[in-house]
Structure formats: C-alpha cells, structure tokens
Design an enzyme around this catalytic site. Structure first.
Site, PDB file in Angstrom:
ATOM      1  N   ARG A  37       0.818  -1.211   0.000  1.00 24.41           N
ATOM      2  CA  ARG A  37       0.000   0.000   0.000  1.00 24.41           C
ATOM      3  C   ARG A  37       0.855   1.265   0.000  1.00 24.41           C
ATOM      4  O   ARG A  37       0.366   2.366   0.172  1.00 24.41           O
ATOM      5  CB  ARG A  37      -0.954   0.027   1.205  1.00 24.41           C
ATOM      6  CG  ARG A  37      -1.673  -1.289   1.411  1.00 24.41           C
ATOM      7  CD  ARG A  37      -3.190  -1.126   1.481  1.00 24.41           C
ATOM      8  NE  ARG A  37      -3.822  -2.420   1.355  1.00 24.41           N
ATOM      9  CZ  ARG A  37      -4.625  -2.778   0.356  1.00 24.41           C
ATOM     10  NH1 ARG A  37      -4.895  -1.923  -0.605  1.00 24.41           N
ATOM     11  NH2 ARG A  37      -5.154  -3.974   0.307  1.00 24.41           N
ATOM     12  N   HIS A  67       4.439  -9.900  -6.747  1.00 16.50           N
ATOM     13  CA  HIS A  67       3.316  -8.978  -6.978  1.00 16.50           C
ATOM     14  C   HIS A  67       3.757  -7.535  -6.757  1.00 16.50           C
ATOM     15  O   HIS A  67       4.305  -7.208  -5.717  1.00 16.50           O
ATOM     16  CB  HIS A  67       2.173  -9.340  -6.019  1.00 16.50           C
ATOM     17  CG  HIS A  67       0.827  -8.865  -6.466  1.00 16.50           C
ATOM     18  ND1 HIS A  67       0.559  -7.558  -6.781  1.00 16.50           N
ATOM     19  CD2 HIS A  67      -0.330  -9.538  -6.670  1.00 16.50           C
ATOM     20  CE1 HIS A  67      -0.707  -7.442  -7.148  1.00 16.50           C
ATOM     21  NE2 HIS A  67      -1.273  -8.632  -7.093  1.00 16.50           N
ATOM     22  N   TYR A  70       0.071  -2.302  -4.913  1.00 16.31           N
ATOM     23  CA  TYR A  70      -1.255  -1.860  -5.369  1.00 16.31           C
ATOM     24  C   TYR A  70      -1.262  -0.372  -5.730  1.00 16.31           C
ATOM     25  O   TYR A  70      -2.105   0.086  -6.481  1.00 16.31           O
ATOM     26  CB  TYR A  70      -2.315  -2.078  -4.271  1.00 16.31           C
ATOM     27  CG  TYR A  70      -2.579  -3.524  -3.943  1.00 16.31           C
ATOM     28  CD1 TYR A  70      -2.655  -4.485  -4.938  1.00 16.31           C
ATOM     29  CD2 TYR A  70      -2.771  -3.923  -2.626  1.00 16.31           C
ATOM     30  CE1 TYR A  70      -2.911  -5.810  -4.629  1.00 16.31           C
ATOM     31  CE2 TYR A  70      -3.031  -5.245  -2.307  1.00 16.31           C
ATOM     32  CZ  TYR A  70      -3.099  -6.179  -3.315  1.00 16.31           C
ATOM     33  OH  TYR A  70      -3.356  -7.486  -2.997  1.00 16.31           O
ATOM     34  N   HIS A 107      -1.117  -5.105 -11.243  1.00 13.02           N
ATOM     35  CA  HIS A 107      -2.418  -4.643 -11.711  1.00 13.02           C
ATOM     36  C   HIS A 107      -2.168  -3.569 -12.771  1.00 13.02           C
ATOM     37  O   HIS A 107      -1.474  -2.586 -12.475  1.00 13.02           O
ATOM     38  CB  HIS A 107      -3.227  -4.059 -10.558  1.00 13.02           C
ATOM     39  CG  HIS A 107      -3.583  -5.057  -9.494  1.00 13.02           C
ATOM     40  ND1 HIS A 107      -4.259  -4.737  -8.349  1.00 13.02           N
ATOM     41  CD2 HIS A 107      -3.357  -6.402  -9.428  1.00 13.02           C
ATOM     42  CE1 HIS A 107      -4.438  -5.825  -7.621  1.00 13.02           C
ATOM     43  NE2 HIS A 107      -3.889  -6.847  -8.250  1.00 13.02           N
ATOM     44  N   GLU A 142      -2.229  -8.605 -14.717  1.00  8.24           N
ATOM     45  CA  GLU A 142      -3.279  -9.372 -14.048  1.00  8.24           C
ATOM     46  C   GLU A 142      -4.657  -9.048 -14.638  1.00  8.24           C
ATOM     47  O   GLU A 142      -4.960  -7.882 -14.912  1.00  8.24           O
ATOM     48  CB  GLU A 142      -3.266  -9.075 -12.537  1.00  8.24           C
ATOM     49  CG  GLU A 142      -4.303  -9.891 -11.771  1.00  8.24           C
ATOM     50  CD  GLU A 142      -4.050  -9.915 -10.267  1.00  8.24           C
ATOM     51  OE1 GLU A 142      -2.959  -9.535  -9.819  1.00  8.24           O
ATOM     52  OE2 GLU A 142      -4.985 -10.329  -9.543  1.00  8.24           O
ATOM     53  N   ASP A 175      -6.693 -14.112 -12.502  1.00  8.08           N
ATOM     54  CA  ASP A 175      -7.198 -14.172 -11.130  1.00  8.08           C
ATOM     55  C   ASP A 175      -8.648 -14.669 -11.194  1.00  8.08           C
ATOM     56  O   ASP A 175      -9.503 -14.037 -11.826  1.00  8.08           O
ATOM     57  CB  ASP A 175      -7.114 -12.768 -10.505  1.00  8.08           C
ATOM     58  CG  ASP A 175      -7.526 -12.760  -9.039  1.00  8.08           C
ATOM     59  OD1 ASP A 175      -8.616 -13.274  -8.726  1.00  8.08           O
ATOM     60  OD2 ASP A 175      -6.767 -12.210  -8.218  1.00  8.08           O
ATOM     61  N   HIS A 178     -11.260 -12.257  -9.884  1.00 12.20           N
ATOM     62  CA  HIS A 178     -11.397 -11.092 -10.752  1.00 12.20           C
ATOM     63  C   HIS A 178     -12.183 -11.407 -12.030  1.00 12.20           C
ATOM     64  O   HIS A 178     -13.084 -10.646 -12.407  1.00 12.20           O
ATOM     65  CB  HIS A 178     -10.021 -10.545 -11.140  1.00 12.20           C
ATOM     66  CG  HIS A 178      -9.223 -10.020  -9.993  1.00 12.20           C
ATOM     67  ND1 HIS A 178      -7.944  -9.525 -10.131  1.00 12.20           N
ATOM     68  CD2 HIS A 178      -9.510  -9.913  -8.676  1.00 12.20           C
ATOM     69  CE1 HIS A 178      -7.487  -9.142  -8.950  1.00 12.20           C
ATOM     70  NE2 HIS A 178      -8.415  -9.370  -8.050  1.00 12.20           N
ATOM     71  N   HIS A 210      -4.138 -16.761 -10.064  1.00  9.23           N
ATOM     72  CA  HIS A 210      -4.443 -16.448  -8.671  1.00  9.23           C
ATOM     73  C   HIS A 210      -5.714 -17.197  -8.338  1.00  9.23           C
ATOM     74  O   HIS A 210      -6.748 -16.970  -8.982  1.00  9.23           O
ATOM     75  CB  HIS A 210      -4.687 -14.948  -8.480  1.00  9.23           C
ATOM     76  CG  HIS A 210      -3.436 -14.137  -8.453  1.00  9.23           C
ATOM     77  ND1 HIS A 210      -3.449 -12.764  -8.524  1.00  9.23           N
ATOM     78  CD2 HIS A 210      -2.135 -14.502  -8.338  1.00  9.23           C
ATOM     79  CE1 HIS A 210      -2.200 -12.316  -8.460  1.00  9.23           C
ATOM     80  NE2 HIS A 210      -1.385 -13.346  -8.353  1.00  9.23           N
ATOM     81  N   ASP A 223     -14.491  -7.335  -6.600  1.00 16.89           N
ATOM     82  CA  ASP A 223     -13.155  -7.748  -6.179  1.00 16.89           C
ATOM     83  C   ASP A 223     -13.051  -7.939  -4.666  1.00 16.89           C
ATOM     84  O   ASP A 223     -12.281  -7.266  -3.989  1.00 16.89           O
ATOM     85  CB  ASP A 223     -12.094  -6.751  -6.682  1.00 16.89           C
ATOM     86  CG  ASP A 223     -10.678  -7.271  -6.450  1.00 16.89           C
ATOM     87  OD1 ASP A 223     -10.520  -8.423  -5.992  1.00 16.89           O
ATOM     88  OD2 ASP A 223      -9.728  -6.508  -6.721  1.00 16.89           O
ATOM     89  N   HIS A 225     -12.234 -11.008  -2.281  1.00 13.05           N
ATOM     90  CA  HIS A 225     -11.774 -12.400  -2.287  1.00 13.05           C
ATOM     91  C   HIS A 225     -12.381 -13.200  -1.133  1.00 13.05           C
ATOM     92  O   HIS A 225     -12.692 -12.648  -0.087  1.00 13.05           O
ATOM     93  CB  HIS A 225     -10.259 -12.452  -2.128  1.00 13.05           C
ATOM     94  CG  HIS A 225      -9.507 -11.798  -3.246  1.00 13.05           C
ATOM     95  ND1 HIS A 225      -8.144 -11.779  -3.295  1.00 13.05           N
ATOM     96  CD2 HIS A 225      -9.921 -11.144  -4.357  1.00 13.05           C
ATOM     97  CE1 HIS A 225      -7.746 -11.150  -4.378  1.00 13.05           C
ATOM     98  NE2 HIS A 225      -8.805 -10.737  -5.033  1.00 13.05           N
ATOM     99  N   GLU A 255      -4.227 -16.163  -2.804  1.00 14.60           N
ATOM    100  CA  GLU A 255      -3.828 -14.841  -2.295  1.00 14.60           C
ATOM    101  C   GLU A 255      -4.841 -14.190  -1.372  1.00 14.60           C
ATOM    102  O   GLU A 255      -4.660 -13.056  -0.951  1.00 14.60           O
ATOM    103  CB  GLU A 255      -3.391 -13.886  -3.413  1.00 14.60           C
ATOM    104  CG  GLU A 255      -4.376 -13.673  -4.492  1.00 14.60           C
ATOM    105  CD  GLU A 255      -4.021 -12.484  -5.378  1.00 14.60           C
ATOM    106  OE1 GLU A 255      -4.925 -12.043  -6.075  1.00 14.60           O
ATOM    107  OE2 GLU A 255      -2.877 -11.994  -5.355  1.00 14.60           O
TER     108      GLU A 255
HETATM  109 FE    FE Z   1      -4.957 -11.311  -7.777  1.00 17.09          FE
HETATM  110 ZN    ZN Z   2      -8.442  -9.029  -6.162  1.00 16.58          ZN
HETATM  111 FE    FE Z   3      -3.446  -8.832  -7.628  1.00 17.89          FE
END
Ligand code: FE
Ligand code: ZN
Ligand code: FE
Length: 276
Positions: A37, A67, A70, A107, A142, A175, A178, A210, A223, A225, A255
C-alpha cells in the site's frame, strides 16, 4: 504434480520464504516486492537471493509470482505520479533480476476518468520503457474485476496492452475472483472462458493463476476475495481448474489473506482435488 503456493511475507528475506513454502507443502509462492500500500522496498541481499534460488531448484519449485504494489498506477492522471510509478516498475524489475526466471505480476492500472484508451497508452509507454532493460523476469498483467476505472477487466484490454508493447516477454496472470467478478463464467463454463482467453489473448501468454473464491455473484465488479469454497465459485470450480489439461504446469497462487495453517489446508485441498 501442480505448482501450488500462497502469498508469503517477505520480511524475513527470500530464503525464509522458500523454507516457509516448503513447510506447508507449497512449490511456488507470491510476495510483494515492496509495501503493497506504499512504495517502500527493502535493501537487496544477493546472497540471500542465491540461497533461495538454489533451494528452489533442489526442491523442484515452479516459477514464483511476485506482486507489484497496489499503489503503482501506471495510468494515473497526475503526470508526476505516473512518472514515479513507471520508476517503481523499473526498480522492481531490477530487483527481481536477483531471482532470475521468475514472474512479476501487477495490476495494469486505473485510468481515473482519463478513458480506457488513454490509460492503455500510458501503461504501454511505461512497459515499453521498462522492458528495454531486458531483465531476466517475465512481466505479467493481471486480469482485473473491472472495479471503478480499472483496466484489465476485459480480455480485449489486455490484448491491446500486449499489442501496444509488442514484446513476447509479457504474459498474463488470471485471477479467478477477478474474472468471475468481471463477468467471465468460470463456474458454468470454464472451457468457454479458457477458449475465449485463447481467442483474444492466446493461451501461450497465460503464465500464472491467482486462486481466490469470490464473495460476490458474477459480473459484480467488486473484487472481494474469499477462501476456496467459501464463495460463489465453490470447490467444484477449483477442481475443474486444477484438473484442466490446458492449465497444467501453471503456478497457482492462493492470495486471499490467511494464516499459514489455513494456507497449508487449502494447498492440501488443491493437491487432493488434483489427484482425484
Ligand atoms: Fe490477484
Ligand atoms: Zn483481487
Ligand atoms: Fe493482484
């Protein structure tokens, strides 16, 4: 035997992650290259990276799927922030060169009102600049849920990025949460979605998965999870995925945040489903 793993904390270094992965019967894993983040990254430790690579080789690991942060938005509207994000991407790839032959997934970005076309153009520019350095890492885009102004909720948008960059060194990470949230029905018609992926993007570009269940129905673009079997996808869908002949040998990463014993349980479920 498939390559299954989960997200691990990178705070103890690379070797520690490989050891942790081995302790839960994983043979791949994911980790954030920097604060997910924020943008802070640790100092590099080449010795630790070499020890990790050698243990992974000896243990028959599949490729890792690192990864990106974000907050790295390659198509943000603010040009200073965009230049900063492009620099973060290059720095991440340079760092990943200590773990050669692995994957770096991120992303694609959110165009924040600039429009899809413009956003894609900015992502392409950043990737072209980064890939000129030829780091020994494969960059993966992704597939996204299409939340807000996210780019990558439609396979054709990823195709447009691939075409714009024009490099074979670029792949895609699918993913499951996603694509479901974006409206691709992998519950009723996994074959159809794989066929559509192949038609629009090309299956040779599919390098990683993912594995996340989804808290929401198809096309919700949310989104959120869930752990495997706790959402709208259900274990049957994950059985179809791990047993699918066209997805064999592709690293599959859990994830959804979980404690280590939880991840261990999910990996054992995946291995059982695969063997059924
Ligand atoms: Fe993902
Ligand atoms: Zn996600
Ligand atoms: Fe991701």
């Amino acid at each position: 035997m498939g390559f299954f793993g989960c997200h691990l904390s990178s705070s103890g270094g690379n070797l520690k992650m490989v050891e942790t992965a081995l302790s839960i019967d994983a043979n791949t894993f994911a980790f954030f290259t920097r604060n997910p983040r924020g943008s802070h990254a640790k100092t590099e430790d080449p010795k630790d990276a070499m020890a990790a690579c050698s243990l992974m080789r000896d243990s028959g690991f599949g490729p890792l799927v690192a990864h990106g942060s974000y907050t790295m938005n390659l198509c943000t509207a603010d040009s200073d922030a965009r230049i900063f994000a492009a620099g973060v991407l290059q720095d991440d790839l340079r760092r990943m060169a200590l773990l050669p032959g692995n994957y770096y997934n991120f992303h694609p970005g959110s165009h924040v009102g600039q429009g899809v076309e413009r956003g894609i153009g900015q992502i392409v520019d950043a990737l072209r600049a980064a890939l000129t350095h030829k780091y020994p890492v494969t960059v993966l885009l992704e597939t996204m849920a299409g939340k807000g102004s996210e780019i990558g909720g439609d396979f054709s948008q990823l195709r447009a990025i691939l075409d714009g960059v024009g490099s074979d060194d670029l792949g895609v990470c699918l993913d499951t949460c996603h694509v479901w949230d974006a409206g691709y029905d992998i519950v009723q018609d996994l074959d159809g979605v794989i066929h559509e992926f192949d038609r629009v993007i090309g299956l040779s570009r599919l390098k990683a998965l993912h594995l996340n269940d989804s808290k929401n129905p198809s096309s919700s673009k949310k989104d959120r999870h869930a752990c495997l079997g706790d959402g709208f996808l259900g274990l049957e869908t994950f059985r179809n995925i791990v047993k699918h002949p066209k997805l064999k040998g592709i690293p599959m990463i859990l994830e959804t945040p979980n404690e280590l014993p939880g991840y261990q349980r999910e990996i054992s479920i995946l291995r059982k489903l695969e063997a059924e």
